[in-house]
Design an enzyme around this catalytic site. Structure first.
Site, PDB file in Angstrom:
ATOM      1  CB  CYS A 113      -0.522   0.341   0.892  1.00 36.61           C
ATOM      2  SG  CYS A 113      -0.219   0.068   2.935  1.00 36.61           S
ATOM      3  CG  HIS A 431      -3.735   0.638   4.737  1.00 34.49           C
ATOM      4  ND1 HIS A 431      -3.498   0.274   3.555  1.00 34.49           N
ATOM      5  CD2 HIS A 431      -5.243   0.991   3.811  1.00 34.49           C
ATOM      6  CE1 HIS A 431      -4.354  -0.123   2.645  1.00 34.49           C
ATOM      7  NE2 HIS A 431      -5.041   0.686   2.849  1.00 34.49           N
TER       8      HIS A 431
END
Length: 483
Positions: A113, A431
């Site tokens: 990510c 994330h």
């Protein structure tokens, strides 16, 4: 690495490479590129049943040259009817992407990510995409891996623009790891999460080298023209009074965070002032010097990194500063500029205020509309210098060797166009997500392969203060005046 063949329907794909250090999901993404069958629809027979996304290759007994069987249906490509009403879903995929209003998402290949969010933010810069499209190839000054990474970036950006379905950035990721091995670090046979800012910095550095070597002689450094911030610094010793001036070019400004910083502007001021210890010729020993910097040349795109991470010895990892730091949709950096640059910005800024005033029904001042000021504007634009005899970055941008008819003028005012956020307590976990403003003015949240429309008022709420997504990198686009 082992090579296998894959039988799917009536086709046989030979010499498909499996990197056994990567999870099977990565292998499925490779097959997606070959067959068009999305990973979630693939049924691959192996020892013990169907191949799972997170299975351990060492327990599956897959051998060199083995033939694997795959079942699954590829996404249908709807052909437009020859006559009659043409619906969006009947258009070619490239035209569907245009009608969609935003580019495709990127599959997460296993803790990637950080890479996906970096790519989505940089993909939003049309001048960078133009430079990549016109990239003429490797020169003797650029190594092969830098060239390959530049080409992989170009191909991935092109694919994002043409696709309405999520894209698997497999080739780019493989080349990135080859160029910068730190992004290939493993933990328990899985790829580790990495720092998005490091990925951003390394990729821009590579592109700056490649595009500079193939650019025109008139503008040999496209990346510097687009992202480079010229700084002039006064370095003085508190004890001896020694003083010197330094110049440098950076690709981003730092927003330092402390208990005194509540707003981006405050953090930028802190970031432009620092202390360093070095040898003093006058004192004959090491002494403390104060470095105070000012912006002396502005880019088309201003990158700002929030310095949220610091090394925590107790946990032996990068810990995160969760403090809320507000940032604006419109950023004015005039007071952070050198005196020379401020003088060059004065007339364009006045014109900008007058133009914005007209939209509100206000009359422009007589001075700004006089022929004398127009002459000054022309001379400033034609002979603008950053103090070192070079033309200010944004006043001489030439992308991919194409010289614009007239160069725009900088105003020192910038509009927010992308935010890269992080959720979690450590840079090496959590994330990363990209929030990108489209040409239509709408915002899209790119959570890997899932683009989600967002409201503009929600973008500035990503300022921190808790465990929600908070801004780590902000990208601003210059508000310029045409000549």
């Amino acid at each position: 690495m082992i090579n296998v063949s894959v039988k799917w329907q009536k086709e046989l794909f030979k010499a498909v490479e499996i990197d056994t250090t990567q999870p099977p999901y990565v292998f499925k993404c490779q097959l997606f590129d070959l067959t068009g069958v999305p990973p979630e629809r693939q049924k691959i027979m192996v020892k013990g049943g169907l191949l799972k996304d997170d299975a351990d290759w060492s327990t599956l007994g897959v051998k060199q040259g083995q033939k694997l069987m795959m079942m699954g249906t590829a996404d249908e490509i709807v052909k437009a009817p020859e006559k009659g009403t043409v619906f969006v879903e009947d258009l070619p995929e490239e035209e569907q992407a245009i009608n969609l209003g935003h580019s495709a998402g990127l599959f997460n290949l296993g803790n990637t990510c950080y890479m996906n969010s970096t790519l989505q933010c940089l993909h939003s810069v049309p001048e960078l995409k133009s430079a990549l499209i016109n990239y003429s190839g490797r020169s003797d000054e650029v190594d092969q891996t830098s060239h390959t990474l530049t080409v992989a970036t170009r191909e991935l950006f092109t694919e994002l623009d043409k696709s309405v379905k999520p894209v698997a950035p497999m080739q780019f990721w493989m080349v990135l790891r080859k160029k910068y091995p730190q992004f290939g670090q493993l933990h328990n046979n899985s790829f580790m999460q990495q720092d998005a800012e490091e990925c951003w910095t390394q990729l821009l550095y590579t592109l700056s080298q490649s595009l500079k070597s193939s650019g025109s002689s008139a503008n040999p450094d496209t990346v510097k023209a687009l992202f480079g911030v010229d700084l002039v610094s006064r370095v003085h010793c508190v004890e001896s009074g020694e003083e010197s001036t330094e110049t440098e070019s950076v690709h981003s400004l730092k927003c330092h965070i402390s208990h005194e910083v509540n707003h981006l502007h405050e953090g930028l001021k802190h970031g432009l002032k620092s202390e360093l210890e070095k040898n003093s010729p006058a004192l004959g020993r090491s002494a403390v010097y104060v470095k105070e910097s000012r912006i002396n040349g502005l880019p088309r795109y201003l990158t700002i990194q929030f310095v949220r991470f610091f090394w925590k010895r107790e946990s032996n990892q990068k810990a995160k500063i969760l403090r809320k730091v507000d940032y604006p949709l419109e950023l004015d950096v005039y007071d952070l500029c050198s005196e020379d640059l401020r003088k060059k910005l004065e007339v364009p800024r006045k014109t900008l205020r007058d133009e914005e005033g007209k939209k509100l029904g206000l009359k422009p001042s007589e001075k700004s509309s006089s022929s004398k000021d127009k002459d000054i504007m022309m001379s400033d634009a034609e002979g603008a210098s950053n103090g070192s005899g070079e033309t200010s970055n944004a006043m001489s941008v030439e992308v991919a060797g194409v010289q614009p008819e007239k160069e725009p003028q900088m105003t020192g005012v910038y509009d927010l166009v992308a935010v890269l956020t992080h959720k979690g307590r450590s840079a090496d976990s959590g994330h990363y997500v990209a929030w990108v403003k489209q040409e239509s003015g709408k915002w899209i949240e790119y959570a890997d392969d899932n683009p989600i429309p967002q409201r503009e008022e929600d973008i500035t709420k990503l300022s921190g203060g808790g465990d929600w997504h908070m801004a780590y990198i902000c990208l601003y686009k210059a508000r310029v005046l045409p000549m």
